[in-house]
Write a protein that holds these residues in place. Structure first.
Motif, PDB file in Angstrom:
ATOM      1  N   LEU A 169     -43.315  15.276 -78.801  1.00  0.00           N
ATOM      2  CA  LEU A 169     -42.757  15.113 -77.453  1.00  0.00           C
ATOM      3  C   LEU A 169     -41.506  14.240 -77.536  1.00  0.00           C
ATOM      4  O   LEU A 169     -41.246  13.427 -76.658  1.00  0.00           O
ATOM      5  CB  LEU A 169     -43.808  14.464 -76.536  1.00  0.00           C
TER       6      LEU A 169
ATOM      7  N   ASN B 161     -37.297  16.870 -76.564  1.00  0.00           N
ATOM      8  CA  ASN B 161     -37.100  17.716 -75.383  1.00  0.00           C
ATOM      9  C   ASN B 161     -37.047  19.212 -75.675  1.00  0.00           C
ATOM     10  O   ASN B 161     -36.380  19.977 -74.976  1.00  0.00           O
ATOM     11  CB  ASN B 161     -35.853  17.283 -74.604  1.00  0.00           C
TER      12      ASN B 161
ATOM     13  N   ASN C 226     -38.740  22.917 -75.728  1.00  0.00           N
ATOM     14  CA  ASN C 226     -39.646  23.602 -74.800  1.00  0.00           C
ATOM     15  C   ASN C 226     -40.951  23.913 -75.541  1.00  0.00           C
ATOM     16  O   ASN C 226     -40.908  24.389 -76.669  1.00  0.00           O
ATOM     17  CB  ASN C 226     -38.967  24.893 -74.326  1.00  0.00           C
TER      18      ASN C 226
ATOM     19  N   SER D 262     -33.516  11.016 -66.695  1.00  0.00           N
ATOM     20  CA  SER D 262     -34.132  12.190 -66.045  1.00  0.00           C
ATOM     21  C   SER D 262     -33.711  12.386 -64.590  1.00  0.00           C
ATOM     22  O   SER D 262     -34.175  13.300 -63.916  1.00  0.00           O
ATOM     23  CB  SER D 262     -35.671  12.155 -66.135  1.00  0.00           C
TER      24      SER D 262
ATOM     25  N   TYR E 116     -30.227  20.106 -68.725  1.00  0.00           N
ATOM     26  CA  TYR E 116     -31.581  20.158 -68.138  1.00  0.00           C
ATOM     27  C   TYR E 116     -31.619  20.760 -66.740  1.00  0.00           C
ATOM     28  O   TYR E 116     -32.648  20.705 -66.071  1.00  0.00           O
ATOM     29  CB  TYR E 116     -32.166  18.740 -68.093  1.00  0.00           C
TER      30      TYR E 116
ATOM     31  N   LYS F  60     -33.075  23.981 -74.316  1.00  0.00           N
ATOM     32  CA  LYS F  60     -34.190  23.357 -73.629  1.00  0.00           C
ATOM     33  C   LYS F  60     -34.924  24.386 -72.758  1.00  0.00           C
ATOM     34  O   LYS F  60     -36.022  24.786 -73.065  1.00  0.00           O
ATOM     35  CB  LYS F  60     -33.703  22.179 -72.771  1.00  0.00           C
TER      36      LYS F  60
ATOM     37  N   ARG G 287     -45.201  18.617 -65.566  1.00  0.00           N
ATOM     38  CA  ARG G 287     -44.451  17.370 -65.364  1.00  0.00           C
ATOM     39  C   ARG G 287     -44.975  16.607 -64.144  1.00  0.00           C
ATOM     40  O   ARG G 287     -45.233  15.396 -64.223  1.00  0.00           O
ATOM     41  CB  ARG G 287     -42.965  17.694 -65.178  1.00  0.00           C
TER      42      ARG G 287
ATOM     43  N   THR H 140     -36.021  17.069 -65.066  1.00  0.00           N
ATOM     44  CA  THR H 140     -35.810  17.547 -66.437  1.00  0.00           C
ATOM     45  C   THR H 140     -37.157  17.954 -67.043  1.00  0.00           C
ATOM     46  O   THR H 140     -38.159  17.977 -66.348  1.00  0.00           O
ATOM     47  CB  THR H 140     -35.213  16.413 -67.295  1.00  0.00           C
ATOM     48  N   ASN H 141     -37.175  18.222 -68.346  1.00  0.00           N
ATOM     49  CA  ASN H 141     -38.448  18.503 -69.008  1.00  0.00           C
ATOM     50  C   ASN H 141     -38.950  17.274 -69.764  1.00  0.00           C
ATOM     51  O   ASN H 141     -39.564  17.379 -70.810  1.00  0.00           O
ATOM     52  CB  ASN H 141     -38.315  19.704 -69.962  1.00  0.00           C
ATOM     53  N   PHE H 142     -38.643  16.091 -69.222  1.00  0.00           N
ATOM     54  CA  PHE H 142     -39.183  14.863 -69.813  1.00  0.00           C
ATOM     55  C   PHE H 142     -39.376  13.815 -68.726  1.00  0.00           C
ATOM     56  O   PHE H 142     -38.852  13.959 -67.612  1.00  0.00           O
ATOM     57  CB  PHE H 142     -38.258  14.334 -70.923  1.00  0.00           C
TER      58      PHE H 142
ATOM     59  N   ARG I 189     -39.115   7.876 -73.645  1.00  0.00           N
ATOM     60  CA  ARG I 189     -38.789   9.194 -73.115  1.00  0.00           C
ATOM     61  C   ARG I 189     -39.808  10.187 -73.678  1.00  0.00           C
ATOM     62  O   ARG I 189     -39.908  10.348 -74.896  1.00  0.00           O
ATOM     63  CB  ARG I 189     -37.375   9.599 -73.530  1.00  0.00           C
TER      64      ARG I 189
ATOM     65  N   THR J 262     -41.215  14.012 -73.692  1.00  0.00           N
ATOM     66  CA  THR J 262     -40.991  15.421 -73.368  1.00  0.00           C
ATOM     67  C   THR J 262     -42.268  16.029 -72.801  1.00  0.00           C
ATOM     68  O   THR J 262     -43.365  15.680 -73.229  1.00  0.00           O
ATOM     69  CB  THR J 262     -40.601  16.192 -74.650  1.00  0.00           C
TER      70      THR J 262
END
Ligand SMILES: *Cc1c(COP(=O)(O)O)cnc(C)c1O
Length: 353
Positions: free
Chosen positions: A28, A31, A33, A157, A183, A209, A272, A291-293, A330, A332
């Motif tokens: 993680l 970032n 996918n 983020s 993102y 991402k 998330r 974002t994806n984190f 951070r 992910t």
């Protein structure tokens, strides 16, 4: 020291997240996918003839450029592609930031910006985000040689709304404004519609991402024809055959798999939001992520200690030993199962500490 040694260009390089390889790991930290690329990609990889490698690829990557133009409803002459958005951004720095005035970007943002500014000897000023890690708009209203904003920003983020971005562009029509949207697909609003009104805006995005293709290295920029023409001129003075034929073909085809793309994004967003609620219950503070984190700070625990403890269990997250964010992690967003393992770890850590 000999003269040639003195003449070696010295730069402090960007430090990417580590790429460990343990069978049991939960990764993680960069970032990526958690879901595979569209099924079509697997089929395409099997269909390629290796003879394709004998020839140089199309230097203009026209097929991909046209597919992107169609997808984003702009002209092909408004698209520039590169080997990941890092390549596109580096080219943009080299092309557009050629003034004696400093370029501006936030103090906490994608750390590559500072590396490129140093490498290309571009004067720069870092503008401090406020205590809530928000961009202070007025900081970007003084004369400058260009502006770079990641929206959503990393590693915070946080996303800004389109009116906010527009106001900065409107006040800076003598500079090129780059908006790095690595993102954006995870719930933020793109600045692409602003291209109709501002020919000094360059929007940069990536397949790494949201499209699950970090290994394929596909990035692109959308801007006015004048900006794209300038980018191409610099690119062709540098290296004309940058994109390999697999990336060109797969990138083109993957744009047609929009349903799969949107489903994966919805899954990441749902996970998330669930993880965000859980970590808050466990005592973490975290800004609203687009974002994806998640950017996490615990009210009691030390980030570095938690980072090390997670690492021992082969759960990899990102820790930045950097002023103002030395107590943040951070993280992910992985699959539901991966995040459950992460949350279980935190639950147990809570009891031990
Ligand atoms: C990941 C990332 C990029 C670069 O990604 P590429 O893999 O080179 O396309 C650019 N900007 C930000 C803010 C990122 O997080």
């Amino acid at each position: 020291m000999r003269l040639w040694e003195k003449n070696i260009r010295s730069v402090e390089p960007y430090v990417p997240g580590e790429q460990p390889n343990f069978p049991d790991m939960i990764k993680l930290n960069t970032n990526e996918n958690p879901y595979p690329p569209a099924p079509k990609v697997k089929q395409l990889l099997q269909e390629f003839s290796y003879d394709i490698l004998r020839r140089y690829p199309d230097p203009a990557a026209s097929e991909l450029v046209c597919a992107l133009a169609k997808y984003y409803k702009v002209k092909p002459s408004q698209i520039f592609v590169g080997v990941g958005s890092d390549d596109v951004l580096a080219m943009a720095f080299l092309t557009f930031f050629h003034s004696k005035r400093p370029i501006f970007f936030p103090d906490l943002t994608y750390s590559f910006y500072e590396v490129w500014a140093q490498l290309f000897e571009i004067p720069y000023q870092k503008k401090k985000l406020d205590s809530q890690f928000q961009i202070v708009m007025q900081d970007y209203f003084s004369p400058n040689g260009g502006i770079v904003l990641a929206n959503p920003n990393a590693p915070t983020s946080i996303a800004k709304e389109i009116d906010f971005i527009e106001e900065i562009i409107k006040k800076n029509q003598e500079s090129v404004v780059i908006v790095d949207e690595a993102y954006v697909d995870f719930g933020a609003v793109s600045s692409i519609p602003l291209l109709e009104r501002y020919d000094n805006l360059l929007v940069v995005q990536t397949f790494s991402k949201s499209r699950s293709m970090a290994g394929m290295r596909i990035g692109f920029a959308i801007g006015s024809e004048r900006l794209i023409e300038a980018l191409n001129q610099v690119k062709y003075s540098f290296n004309s055959y940058t994109m390999n034929p697999f990336s060109i073909k797969i990138g083109t085809e993957v744009l047609k798999e929009d349903t799969y793309f949107k489903e994966c994004i919805q899954k990441v967003i749902a996970t998330r939001e669930r993880v965000k609620e859980r970590v808050k219950e466990l005592g973490f503070l975290c800004p609203d992520s687009k974002t994806n984190f998640l950017f996490l700070k615990h009210t009691k625990w030390q980030a570095k200690e938690l980072f090390e403890a997670l690492r021992k269990q082969h759960i990899f997250v990102r820790y930045f030993e950097k002023e103002r964010i030395e107590n943040y992690l951070r993280v992910t967003i992985g699959t539901e199962q991966e995040m459950d393992v992460f949350l279980d770890f935190l639950q147990k850590y809570n009891k031990v500490i």
